[in-house]
Design a protein around this motif. Structure first.
Motif, PDB file in Angstrom:
ATOM      1  N   TYR A  52       0.834  -1.204   0.000  1.00 43.62           N
ATOM      2  CA  TYR A  52       0.000   0.000   0.000  1.00 43.62           C
ATOM      3  C   TYR A  52       0.869   1.253   0.000  1.00 43.62           C
ATOM      4  CZ  TYR A  52      -3.367   3.574   1.209  1.00 43.62           C
ATOM      5  OH  TYR A  52      -4.135   4.711   1.189  1.00 43.62           O
ATOM      6  N   PHE A  53       1.907   1.260   0.834  1.00 42.55           N
ATOM      7  CA  PHE A  53       2.752   2.449   0.894  1.00 42.55           C
ATOM      8  C   PHE A  53       3.561   2.621  -0.384  1.00 42.55           C
ATOM      9  CE2 PHE A  53       2.002   2.065   5.523  1.00 42.55           C
ATOM     10  CZ  PHE A  53       1.584   3.363   5.757  1.00 42.55           C
ATOM     11  N   ILE A  54       3.925   1.502  -1.018  1.00 45.74           N
ATOM     12  CA  ILE A  54       4.580   1.604  -2.329  1.00 45.74           C
ATOM     13  C   ILE A  54       3.639   2.246  -3.340  1.00 45.74           C
ATOM     14  CG2 ILE A  54       5.452   0.255  -4.283  1.00 45.74           C
ATOM     15  CD1 ILE A  54       6.597  -1.728  -2.235  1.00 45.74           C
ATOM     16  N   TYR A  56       1.027   4.085  -2.647  1.00 44.39           N
ATOM     17  CA  TYR A  56       0.753   5.466  -2.238  1.00 44.39           C
ATOM     18  C   TYR A  56       1.863   6.404  -2.716  1.00 44.39           C
ATOM     19  CZ  TYR A  56      -0.227   9.486   0.769  1.00 44.39           C
ATOM     20  OH  TYR A  56      -0.497  10.752   1.233  1.00 44.39           O
ATOM     21  N   GLY A  57       3.110   5.938  -2.585  1.00 46.54           N
ATOM     22  CA  GLY A  57       4.221   6.741  -3.076  1.00 46.54           C
ATOM     23  C   GLY A  57       4.208   6.879  -4.585  1.00 46.54           C
ATOM     24  N   CYS A  58       3.883   5.773  -5.273  1.00 44.18           N
ATOM     25  CA  CYS A  58       3.857   5.813  -6.737  1.00 44.18           C
ATOM     26  C   CYS A  58       2.713   6.669  -7.272  1.00 44.18           C
ATOM     27  CB  CYS A  58       3.745   4.394  -7.296  1.00 44.18           C
ATOM     28  SG  CYS A  58       5.246   3.390  -7.076  1.00 44.18           S
ATOM     29  N   SER A  59       1.668   6.879  -6.461  1.00 44.60           N
ATOM     30  CA  SER A  59       0.538   7.678  -6.933  1.00 44.60           C
ATOM     31  C   SER A  59       0.939   9.123  -7.207  1.00 44.60           C
ATOM     32  CB  SER A  59      -0.595   7.644  -5.901  1.00 44.60           C
ATOM     33  OG  SER A  59      -0.228   8.334  -4.719  1.00 44.60           O
ATOM     34  N   PHE A  60       2.075   9.561  -6.670  1.00 45.67           N
ATOM     35  CA  PHE A  60       2.547  10.923  -6.915  1.00 45.67           C
ATOM     36  C   PHE A  60       3.382  11.032  -8.181  1.00 45.67           C
ATOM     37  CE2 PHE A  60       1.891  10.653  -2.305  1.00 45.67           C
ATOM     38  CZ  PHE A  60       1.066  11.754  -2.107  1.00 45.67           C
ATOM     39  N   LEU A  61       3.669   9.876  -8.812  1.00 47.11           N
ATOM     40  CA  LEU A  61       4.441   9.902 -10.060  1.00 47.11           C
ATOM     41  C   LEU A  61       3.526  10.251 -11.220  1.00 47.11           C
ATOM     42  CD1 LEU A  61       6.580   6.648  -9.574  1.00 47.11           C
ATOM     43  CD2 LEU A  61       7.264   9.013  -9.121  1.00 47.11           C
ATOM     44  N   ASN A  62       4.016  11.091 -12.092  1.00 49.22           N
ATOM     45  CA  ASN A  62       3.232  11.501 -13.248  1.00 49.22           C
ATOM     46  C   ASN A  62       3.733  10.801 -14.507  1.00 49.22           C
ATOM     47  OD1 ASN A  62       1.332  12.859 -14.752  1.00 49.22           O
ATOM     48  ND2 ASN A  62       2.577  14.697 -15.008  1.00 49.22           N
ATOM     49  N   SER A  63       3.707   9.455 -14.441  1.00 52.19           N
ATOM     50  CA  SER A  63       4.170   8.669 -15.576  1.00 52.19           C
ATOM     51  C   SER A  63       3.589   7.262 -15.472  1.00 52.19           C
ATOM     52  CB  SER A  63       5.707   8.595 -15.597  1.00 52.19           C
ATOM     53  OG  SER A  63       6.171   7.836 -14.495  1.00 52.19           O
ATOM     54  N   GLU A  64       3.918   6.412 -16.468  1.00 47.08           N
ATOM     55  CA  GLU A  64       3.436   5.036 -16.440  1.00 47.08           C
ATOM     56  C   GLU A  64       4.018   4.236 -15.280  1.00 47.08           C
ATOM     57  OE1 GLU A  64       4.168   3.150 -20.129  1.00 47.08           O
ATOM     58  OE2 GLU A  64       2.558   4.202 -21.191  1.00 47.08           O
ATOM     59  N   ARG A  68       3.180   0.648 -13.228  1.00 49.78           N
ATOM     60  CA  ARG A  68       4.105  -0.433 -13.596  1.00 49.78           C
ATOM     61  C   ARG A  68       4.989  -0.851 -12.422  1.00 49.78           C
ATOM     62  NH1 ARG A  68       4.387  -1.617 -18.968  1.00 49.78           N
ATOM     63  NH2 ARG A  68       3.431  -0.098 -20.412  1.00 49.78           N
ATOM     64  N   MET A  69       5.451   0.114 -11.645  1.00 53.69           N
ATOM     65  CA  MET A  69       6.387  -0.200 -10.566  1.00 53.69           C
ATOM     66  C   MET A  69       5.778  -1.103  -9.479  1.00 53.69           C
ATOM     67  SD  MET A  69       8.744   2.407  -8.303  1.00 53.69           S
ATOM     68  CE  MET A  69       9.421   3.121  -9.819  1.00 53.69           C
ATOM     69  N   PRO A  70       4.561  -0.841  -8.976  1.00 52.69           N
ATOM     70  CA  PRO A  70       4.003  -1.755  -7.967  1.00 52.69           C
ATOM     71  C   PRO A  70       3.880  -3.185  -8.466  1.00 52.69           C
ATOM     72  CG  PRO A  70       2.780   0.302  -8.002  1.00 52.69           C
ATOM     73  CD  PRO A  70       3.702   0.343  -9.176  1.00 52.69           C
ATOM     74  N   TRP A  71       3.483  -3.371  -9.744  1.00 55.22           N
ATOM     75  CA  TRP A  71       3.413  -4.724 -10.275  1.00 55.22           C
ATOM     76  C   TRP A  71       4.792  -5.356 -10.388  1.00 55.22           C
ATOM     77  CZ3 TRP A  71      -0.858  -2.910 -13.968  1.00 55.22           C
ATOM     78  CH2 TRP A  71      -2.105  -3.390 -13.550  1.00 55.22           C
ATOM     79  N   ALA A  72       5.768  -4.609 -10.818  1.00 58.79           N
ATOM     80  CA  ALA A  72       7.114  -5.157 -11.001  1.00 58.79           C
ATOM     81  C   ALA A  72       7.724  -5.586  -9.673  1.00 58.79           C
ATOM     82  CB  ALA A  72       8.000  -4.121 -11.692  1.00 58.79           C
ATOM     83  N   ILE A  73       7.490  -4.808  -8.624  1.00 54.97           N
ATOM     84  CA  ILE A  73       8.077  -5.122  -7.315  1.00 54.97           C
ATOM     85  C   ILE A  73       7.569  -6.459  -6.774  1.00 54.97           C
ATOM     86  CG2 ILE A  73       8.128  -4.348  -4.893  1.00 54.97           C
ATOM     87  CD1 ILE A  73       8.319  -1.490  -5.946  1.00 54.97           C
ATOM     88  N   GLN A  74       6.362  -6.857  -7.192  1.00 50.76           N
ATOM     89  CA  GLN A  74       5.812  -8.134  -6.712  1.00 50.76           C
ATOM     90  C   GLN A  74       6.630  -9.336  -7.185  1.00 50.76           C
ATOM     91  OE1 GLN A  74       1.302  -8.371  -6.666  1.00 50.76           O
ATOM     92  NE2 GLN A  74       1.554  -6.518  -7.887  1.00 50.76           N
ATOM     93  N   ILE A  75       7.495  -9.144  -8.159  1.00 52.84           N
ATOM     94  CA  ILE A  75       8.346 -10.241  -8.619  1.00 52.84           C
ATOM     95  C   ILE A  75       9.301 -10.681  -7.512  1.00 52.84           C
ATOM     96  CG2 ILE A  75      10.155 -10.876 -10.273  1.00 52.84           C
ATOM     97  CD1 ILE A  75       8.885  -8.884 -12.223  1.00 52.84           C
ATOM     98  N   CYS A  76       9.762  -9.742  -6.693  1.00 58.08           N
ATOM     99  CA  CYS A  76      10.807 -10.040  -5.702  1.00 58.08           C
ATOM    100  C   CYS A  76      10.383 -11.105  -4.680  1.00 58.08           C
ATOM    101  CB  CYS A  76      11.230  -8.755  -5.000  1.00 58.08           C
ATOM    102  SG  CYS A  76      11.923  -7.519  -6.122  1.00 58.08           S
TER     103      CYS A  76
END
Length: 421
Positions: A52-54, A56-64, A68-76
């Motif tokens: 959620y915090f990831i 929440y932080g990504c929601s401030f990014l003004n790009s794809e 994309r980043m929250p889904w990619a991090i789930q790989i780890c």
């Protein structure tokens, strides 16, 4: 591509969510089995909080990258789990079911002793108990699919499915999936930040449950949890009914909004937090503890799979139903979930026996002893204190004259009683 990826991920999550509690319950000692299975809940709540915090932080990014980043991090964590599986031992009960008896003893020694001592008396005693149970089940010569819905087992299967469904119908997902809508309707400022408290509370209270679940017991926790969950939902619904005003903005997910009542807004926020805390202490973890506990090993995987399927089916239905319900019946939706919790309380009160600190091999006795459910079965250690030497000798005599029909059951109980003495 997105749909294909989510389909594959859904299959994998379905498999692991069904198998993890089975594995945990089969490797855990009976005294801390509840705590071990709660670790699955702790892992879920901690990962939900981190993710959620990831997001929440990504929601401030003004790009794809915002999605994309929250889904990619789930790989780890998936990679970590995959690699770690190579070092995990097999379940001793599964090994016994496929006649790998030497490995059963070695795994039990690894799990129960500090120096892998296969001659430890407790290890040998548990080995014998597993052996008796597995061989007794084989003597029954029953098809596992047919037995799953037999008169003896189907009550436990349906009870497991009901516990998982009630956990979803408790309204927890409203507080997690759609909490932003609820807080916006309540007039809470910055609802995204306020909703982060839900995930922190969920994680912290799961730790509390981890520490105390084997003392509280399954049945009392579910009963108390259902009552309090019902109260929080009814209170939220009542406050929205009393202080809510029609939403002047069209096409919003909610039709009522509270304006100019800061105390009411804070009360609804507090009720949301308390509902999550209650769920994390009771229905959240215990709905995963109970299903793998109550069924024999020969049908355990199938029964837990059905229970988990019931969980995800209810989750799926609520995912579709809650948004239109929030728009069409607004505050009455919380009354509905409060009613579901009352129904869950009644069901648990009249149908669910206590299973804490009992071995998996004792579940047949718990469900067939015929005493009132509100009188929990005593653990084996307490029972043996009142068992006379005459009773033990009587069973030994039964063995000596060859009571074939019940010989293996009597043999198992006799060994357990002598060991406990």
């Amino acid at each position: 591509m997105l749909i294909a990826g989510r389909t594959i991920a859904g299959l994998c999550v379905g498999l692991t969510s069904a198998l993890v509690p089975i594995y945990q319950s089969e490797i855990a000692p009976r005294k801390i089995r509840g705590r071990i299975v709660v670790f699955q809940g702790l892992a879920m709540t901690s990962s939900m909080m981190i993710q959620y915090f990831i997001q929440y932080g990504c929601s401030f990014l003004n790009s794809e990258a915002a999605f994309r980043m929250p889904w990619a991090i789930q790989i780890c964590p998936a990679i970590i789990l995959f690699v770690s599986l190579f070092w995990l031992p097999h379940s001793p009960r599964w090994l016994a079911s496929v006649d790998r008896w030497d490995e059963v003893l070695r795994v039990l020694a690894f799990l129960r002793t500090a120096n892998d001592d296969t001659n430890d008396p407790l290890v040998i005693a548990e080995y014998r108990e597993i052996e008796d149970q597995i061989l007794s089940e084989r003597d029954a010569d029953s098809n596992s699919f047919r037995e799953l819905f037999s008169r003896k087992i189907r009550k436990r299967v349906f009870l497991s499915m009901a516990i998982q469904m009630w956990s979803q119908l408790s309204g927890m997902n409203v507080m997690m999936y759609y909490i932003v809508y609820v807080l916006q309707s309540a007039g809470v400022a910055n609802p995204r930040l306020a909703s982060s408290g839900q995930y922190v509370i969920n994680f912290v209270m799961t730790i509390v449950c981890l520490m105390w679940t084997d003392r509280w017991g399954r049945r009392p926790s579910l009963l108390v949890g259902a009552i309090f969950m019902s109260f929080w939902h009814l209170l939220i619904g009542g406050l929205l009914k009393q202080y809510g005003e029609p939403n002047s903005v069209a096409n919003e997910p909610y039709t009522l909004v509270i304006v100019g009542h800061a105390a009411v807004s804070r009360t609804i926020l507090a009720c949301c937090y308390l509902a999550v805390a209650t769920f994390a202490l009771a229905w959240g973890p215990i709905s995963w503890i109970y299903p793998p506990e109550v069924v024999p090993v020969r049908v355990r995987a199938k029964s837990v799979a059905l229970a988990t399927a019931a969980n995800w089916a209810a989750n799926f239905a609520l995912g579709f139903a809650v948004p239109p319900l929030l728009r069409s019946i607004s505050w009455r939706m919380f009354i509905l979930f409060g009613s579901f919790n009352i129904a869950a309380f009644i069901h648990v009160l009249f149908a669910l026996p206590e299973t804490k600190q009992r071995t998996l091999e004792e579940m047949d006795e718990i469900f067939e002893h015929g005493e009132p459910l509100w009188k929990p079965s005593e653990p084996s250690v307490k029972r043996i204190n009142s068992t006379s030497l005459r009773g033990i000798l009587k069973r030994a005599f039964c063995l000596s004259i060859g009571c074939r029909k019940s010989q293996r059951t009597v043999d198992s109980r006799l060994r357990r009683e002598i060991r406990l003495v």
